[in-house]
Design a protein around this motif. Sequence first.
Motif, mmCIF file in Angstrom:
data_model
loop_
_atom_site.group_PDB
_atom_site.id
_atom_site.type_symbol
_atom_site.label_atom_id
_atom_site.label_comp_id
_atom_site.label_asym_id
_atom_site.label_seq_id
_atom_site.Cartn_x
_atom_site.Cartn_y
_atom_site.Cartn_z
ATOM 1 N N UNK A 53 55.580 39.567 44.564
ATOM 2 C CA UNK A 53 55.225 41.006 44.483
ATOM 3 C C UNK A 53 54.241 41.275 43.272
ATOM 4 N N UNK A 54 53.669 39.927 42.825
ATOM 5 C CA UNK A 54 52.508 40.135 41.666
ATOM 6 C C UNK A 54 51.198 40.054 42.422
ATOM 7 N N UNK A 55 51.143 40.643 43.247
ATOM 8 C CA UNK A 55 49.726 40.676 43.900
ATOM 9 C C UNK A 55 48.827 41.921 43.225
ATOM 10 N N UNK A 56 47.427 41.672 43.280
ATOM 11 C CA UNK A 56 46.535 42.961 42.858
ATOM 12 C C UNK A 56 45.539 42.845 43.920
ATOM 13 N N UNK A 57 44.851 44.172 43.744
ATOM 14 C CA UNK A 57 44.056 44.371 44.683
ATOM 15 C C UNK A 57 42.488 44.391 43.601
ATOM 16 N N UNK A 58 41.723 43.526 44.032
ATOM 17 C CA UNK A 58 40.482 42.985 43.426
ATOM 18 C C UNK A 58 39.157 43.147 44.376
ATOM 19 N N UNK A 64 46.409 37.033 45.278
ATOM 20 C CA UNK A 64 47.811 36.682 44.642
ATOM 21 C C UNK A 64 47.093 35.658 43.684
ATOM 22 N N UNK A 65 47.605 35.572 42.387
ATOM 23 C CA UNK A 65 47.251 34.458 41.658
ATOM 24 C C UNK A 65 45.835 35.035 40.869
ATOM 25 N N UNK A 66 45.788 34.456 39.559
ATOM 26 C CA UNK A 66 44.770 34.507 38.576
ATOM 27 C C UNK A 66 43.292 34.164 39.256
ATOM 28 N N UNK A 67 43.163 33.198 40.013
ATOM 29 C CA UNK A 67 42.156 32.314 40.571
ATOM 30 C C UNK A 67 42.192 32.636 42.291
ATOM 31 N N UNK A 68 42.811 33.694 42.559
ATOM 32 C CA UNK A 68 42.707 34.312 44.184
ATOM 33 C C UNK A 68 43.497 33.109 44.853
#
Length: 83
Positions: A53-58, A64-68
């Motif tokens: 559930x810790x996804x982002x829209x970038x 998902x994850x700091x480094x995609x």
Amino acid sequence: MDRLCIINAIDAGNLSVLLTFSDNTTQLVNVGDFIRRNPHPQYNKYLDPRKFKHFTIDNGNIVWGKNWDLMFPIEQLHAGNIA
């Protein structure tokens, strides 16, 4: 035509996301099925619903994850069929 992008993403449960796209369409995508078919240490951690559930829209895509660590082609997400 404007570039297709994700404008909203909601955790829909069962390792699925409900995506809203810039063309005002929505798609329910089960990411868990993809991870199970394509096991990889980088992906497997997202089988844990707390991590999933810790996804982002970038840049218009869901990641998902700091480094995609995990992402998908926008066209596949729009079609609802990630390979």
